[in-house]
Design a protein around this motif. Structure first.
Motif, mmCIF file in Angstrom:
data_model
loop_
_atom_site.group_PDB
_atom_site.id
_atom_site.type_symbol
_atom_site.label_atom_id
_atom_site.label_comp_id
_atom_site.label_asym_id
_atom_site.label_seq_id
_atom_site.Cartn_x
_atom_site.Cartn_y
_atom_site.Cartn_z
ATOM 1 N N LYS A 132 -14.272 10.911 -2.687
ATOM 2 C CA LYS A 132 -13.311 9.875 -3.065
ATOM 3 C C LYS A 132 -12.883 9.027 -1.875
ATOM 4 C CE LYS A 132 -11.368 12.302 -7.001
ATOM 5 N NZ LYS A 132 -10.162 12.926 -7.575
ATOM 6 N N VAL A 133 -12.702 9.648 -0.718
ATOM 7 C CA VAL A 133 -12.292 8.898 0.472
ATOM 8 C C VAL A 133 -13.390 7.928 0.895
ATOM 9 C CG1 VAL A 133 -11.638 9.093 2.899
ATOM 10 C CG2 VAL A 133 -10.763 10.733 1.249
ATOM 11 N N LYS A 134 -14.640 8.351 0.802
ATOM 12 C CA LYS A 134 -15.751 7.471 1.175
ATOM 13 C C LYS A 134 -15.845 6.287 0.225
ATOM 14 C CE LYS A 134 -18.382 11.245 3.176
ATOM 15 N NZ LYS A 134 -19.579 12.081 3.036
ATOM 16 N N ILE A 135 -15.562 6.499 -1.063
ATOM 17 C CA ILE A 135 -15.521 5.381 -2.014
ATOM 18 C C ILE A 135 -14.409 4.421 -1.620
ATOM 19 C CG2 ILE A 135 -14.974 4.745 -4.398
ATOM 20 C CD1 ILE A 135 -16.477 7.237 -5.299
ATOM 21 N N GLY A 136 -13.251 4.943 -1.221
ATOM 22 C CA GLY A 136 -12.144 4.104 -0.777
ATOM 23 C C GLY A 136 -12.497 3.279 0.445
ATOM 24 N N VAL A 170 0.210 5.566 12.185
ATOM 25 C CA VAL A 170 0.999 4.416 12.625
ATOM 26 C C VAL A 170 1.950 3.979 11.517
ATOM 27 C CG1 VAL A 170 -0.692 3.535 14.277
ATOM 28 C CG2 VAL A 170 -0.787 2.776 11.921
ATOM 29 N N ASP A 171 3.055 3.418 11.930
ATOM 30 C CA ASP A 171 4.019 2.810 11.031
ATOM 31 C C ASP A 171 3.544 1.389 10.733
ATOM 32 O OD1 ASP A 171 6.746 1.073 10.887
ATOM 33 O OD2 ASP A 171 7.028 3.097 10.053
ATOM 34 N N TYR A 172 3.985 0.799 9.630
ATOM 35 C CA TYR A 172 3.506 -0.548 9.287
ATOM 36 C C TYR A 172 3.946 -1.586 10.317
ATOM 37 C CZ TYR A 172 7.982 -2.281 7.461
ATOM 38 O OH TYR A 172 9.266 -2.711 7.326
ATOM 39 N N ARG A 173 5.011 -1.321 11.055
ATOM 40 C CA ARG A 173 5.458 -2.268 12.082
ATOM 41 C C ARG A 173 4.593 -2.193 13.333
ATOM 42 N NH1 ARG A 173 10.128 -0.448 9.552
ATOM 43 N NH2 ARG A 173 10.267 1.370 10.901
ATOM 44 N N ASN A 174 3.839 -1.108 13.500
ATOM 45 C CA ASN A 174 3.010 -0.912 14.692
ATOM 46 C C ASN A 174 1.525 -0.890 14.370
ATOM 47 O OD1 ASN A 174 5.343 -0.608 16.282
ATOM 48 N ND2 ASN A 174 5.511 1.528 15.654
ATOM 49 N N LEU A 175 1.111 -1.564 13.303
ATOM 50 C CA LEU A 175 -0.305 -1.559 12.926
ATOM 51 C C LEU A 175 -1.149 -2.230 14.000
ATOM 52 C CD1 LEU A 175 -0.029 -2.457 9.146
ATOM 53 C CD2 LEU A 175 -0.732 -0.283 10.122
ATOM 54 N N PRO A 176 -2.279 -1.628 14.359
ATOM 55 C CA PRO A 176 -3.111 -2.215 15.403
ATOM 56 C C PRO A 176 -3.837 -3.477 14.932
ATOM 57 C CG PRO A 176 -4.154 -0.263 14.504
ATOM 58 C CD PRO A 176 -2.806 -0.368 13.864
ATOM 59 N N GLU A 177 -3.967 -4.431 15.823
ATOM 60 C CA GLU A 177 -4.769 -5.630 15.575
ATOM 61 C C GLU A 177 -6.116 -5.422 16.261
ATOM 62 O OE1 GLU A 177 -4.262 -8.647 13.982
ATOM 63 O OE2 GLU A 177 -2.462 -7.758 13.106
ATOM 64 N N VAL A 178 -7.187 -5.578 15.546
ATOM 65 C CA VAL A 178 -8.529 -5.402 16.091
ATOM 66 C C VAL A 178 -9.083 -6.773 16.437
ATOM 67 C CG1 VAL A 178 -10.833 -4.493 15.638
ATOM 68 C CG2 VAL A 178 -8.842 -3.341 14.680
ATOM 69 N N SER A 205 -5.758 5.268 5.702
ATOM 70 C CA SER A 205 -5.443 6.102 4.548
ATOM 71 C C SER A 205 -3.924 6.112 4.406
ATOM 72 C CB SER A 205 -5.965 7.521 4.769
ATOM 73 O OG SER A 205 -5.591 8.342 3.693
ATOM 74 N N THR A 206 -3.427 5.566 3.294
ATOM 75 C CA THR A 206 -1.990 5.457 3.075
ATOM 76 C C THR A 206 -1.616 6.184 1.781
ATOM 77 O OG1 THR A 206 -2.077 3.443 1.746
ATOM 78 C CG2 THR A 206 -2.052 3.165 4.140
ATOM 79 N N ASN A 207 -0.323 6.199 1.475
ATOM 80 C CA ASN A 207 0.093 6.803 0.216
ATOM 81 C C ASN A 207 -0.239 5.910 -0.974
ATOM 82 O OD1 ASN A 207 1.969 4.824 0.648
ATOM 83 N ND2 ASN A 207 3.755 6.156 0.491
ATOM 84 N N GLN A 208 -0.696 4.679 -0.727
ATOM 85 C CA GLN A 208 -1.152 3.770 -1.780
ATOM 86 C C GLN A 208 -2.670 3.710 -1.847
ATOM 87 O OE1 GLN A 208 0.718 -0.043 -1.271
ATOM 88 N NE2 GLN A 208 2.778 0.810 -1.437
ATOM 89 N N GLY A 209 -3.344 4.637 -1.201
ATOM 90 C CA GLY A 209 -4.803 4.666 -1.197
ATOM 91 C C GLY A 209 -5.360 4.197 0.128
ATOM 92 N N LYS A 212 -0.097 -3.941 6.020
ATOM 93 C CA LYS A 212 1.019 -4.740 6.562
ATOM 94 C C LYS A 212 1.691 -5.525 5.444
ATOM 95 C CE LYS A 212 1.834 -6.730 10.768
ATOM 96 N NZ LYS A 212 1.286 -7.177 12.014
ATOM 97 N N LYS A 213 0.901 -6.085 4.544
ATOM 98 C CA LYS A 213 1.450 -6.852 3.422
ATOM 99 C C LYS A 213 2.268 -5.964 2.492
ATOM 100 C CE LYS A 213 -0.763 -8.499 -0.341
ATOM 101 N NZ LYS A 213 -1.867 -9.092 -1.071
ATOM 102 N N ASN A 214 1.819 -4.707 2.279
ATOM 103 C CA ASN A 214 2.500 -3.774 1.389
ATOM 104 C C ASN A 214 3.576 -2.951 2.090
ATOM 105 O OD1 ASN A 214 0.788 -4.666 -0.613
ATOM 106 N ND2 ASN A 214 -0.599 -2.935 -0.443
ATOM 107 N N HIS A 215 3.753 -3.158 3.405
ATOM 108 C CA HIS A 215 4.744 -2.420 4.203
ATOM 109 C C HIS A 215 4.548 -0.916 4.121
ATOM 110 C CE1 HIS A 215 7.004 -5.988 5.239
ATOM 111 N NE2 HIS A 215 6.995 -6.342 3.946
ATOM 112 N N VAL A 216 3.303 -0.456 4.344
ATOM 113 C CA VAL A 216 3.013 0.977 4.373
ATOM 114 C C VAL A 216 2.248 1.318 5.644
ATOM 115 C CG1 VAL A 216 3.001 1.352 1.886
ATOM 116 C CG2 VAL A 216 0.895 0.726 3.007
ATOM 117 N N GLY A 217 2.516 2.476 6.186
ATOM 118 C CA GLY A 217 1.778 2.992 7.322
ATOM 119 C C GLY A 217 0.888 4.125 6.852
ATOM 120 N N GLY A 218 0.219 4.765 7.798
ATOM 121 C CA GLY A 218 -0.632 5.883 7.432
ATOM 122 C C GLY A 218 -1.566 6.261 8.556
#
Length: 131
Positions: free
Chosen positions: A30-34, A88-96, A106-110, A118-124
């Motif tokens: 399932k993770v690979k499909i994601g 990481v927290d959504y405020r500290n998301l890395p920019e590539v 991998s977040t709690n929203q998938g 960043k748009k959904n304000h979730v970290g993971g």
């Protein structure tokens, strides 16, 4: 015995791109499909499909190249490993590459890209970086 199936997936994609294969077959989870869904949404692969087989189904990822044959995925690397998880927290998301690449998370929203997280304000957990 394989200890990190996600690293195996990324290595299979990296090796297939090096020899310019049109697709790569990966054992299914399932993770690979994601991860494949995120890569498709962000434009790094054409598409993917689940091929039912015995004893285990496979995930067939159709790789993307430019009309001149240039690789769309220049580099794909694992960030969070079994011995060292990176969260990481959504405020500290890395920019590539200043937004030219993405992080797959991998977040709690998938499984999401860093832009979607960043748009959904979730970290993971940061799974990998792609550019």
């Amino acid at each position: 015995m394989m200890t990190d199936p996600i690293a195996d997936m990324l290595t299979r994609i990296r090796n297939a791109i090096q020899i310019e294969r049109p697709f790569v077959d990966i054992p299914l989870s399932k993770v690979k499909i994601g991860i494949a869904e995120v890569l498709q949404r962000e434009g790094y692969i054409w598409d993917f499909e689940v091929v039912e087989q015995e004893p285990q189904s496979i995930l067939r990822v159709n790789l993307k190249y430019s009309p001149t044959g240039e690789r769309v995925i220049q580099k794909i690397s694992r960030v969070s490993k079994p011995g060292r998880r990176v969260y990481v927290d959504y405020r500290n998301l890395p920019e590539v590459l200043d937004g030219m690449g993405i992080c797959v998370m991998s977040t709690n929203q998938g499984v999401l890209s860093n832009r979607e997280a960043k748009k959904n304000h979730v970290g993971g957990e940061v799974i990998c970086e792609v550019w």
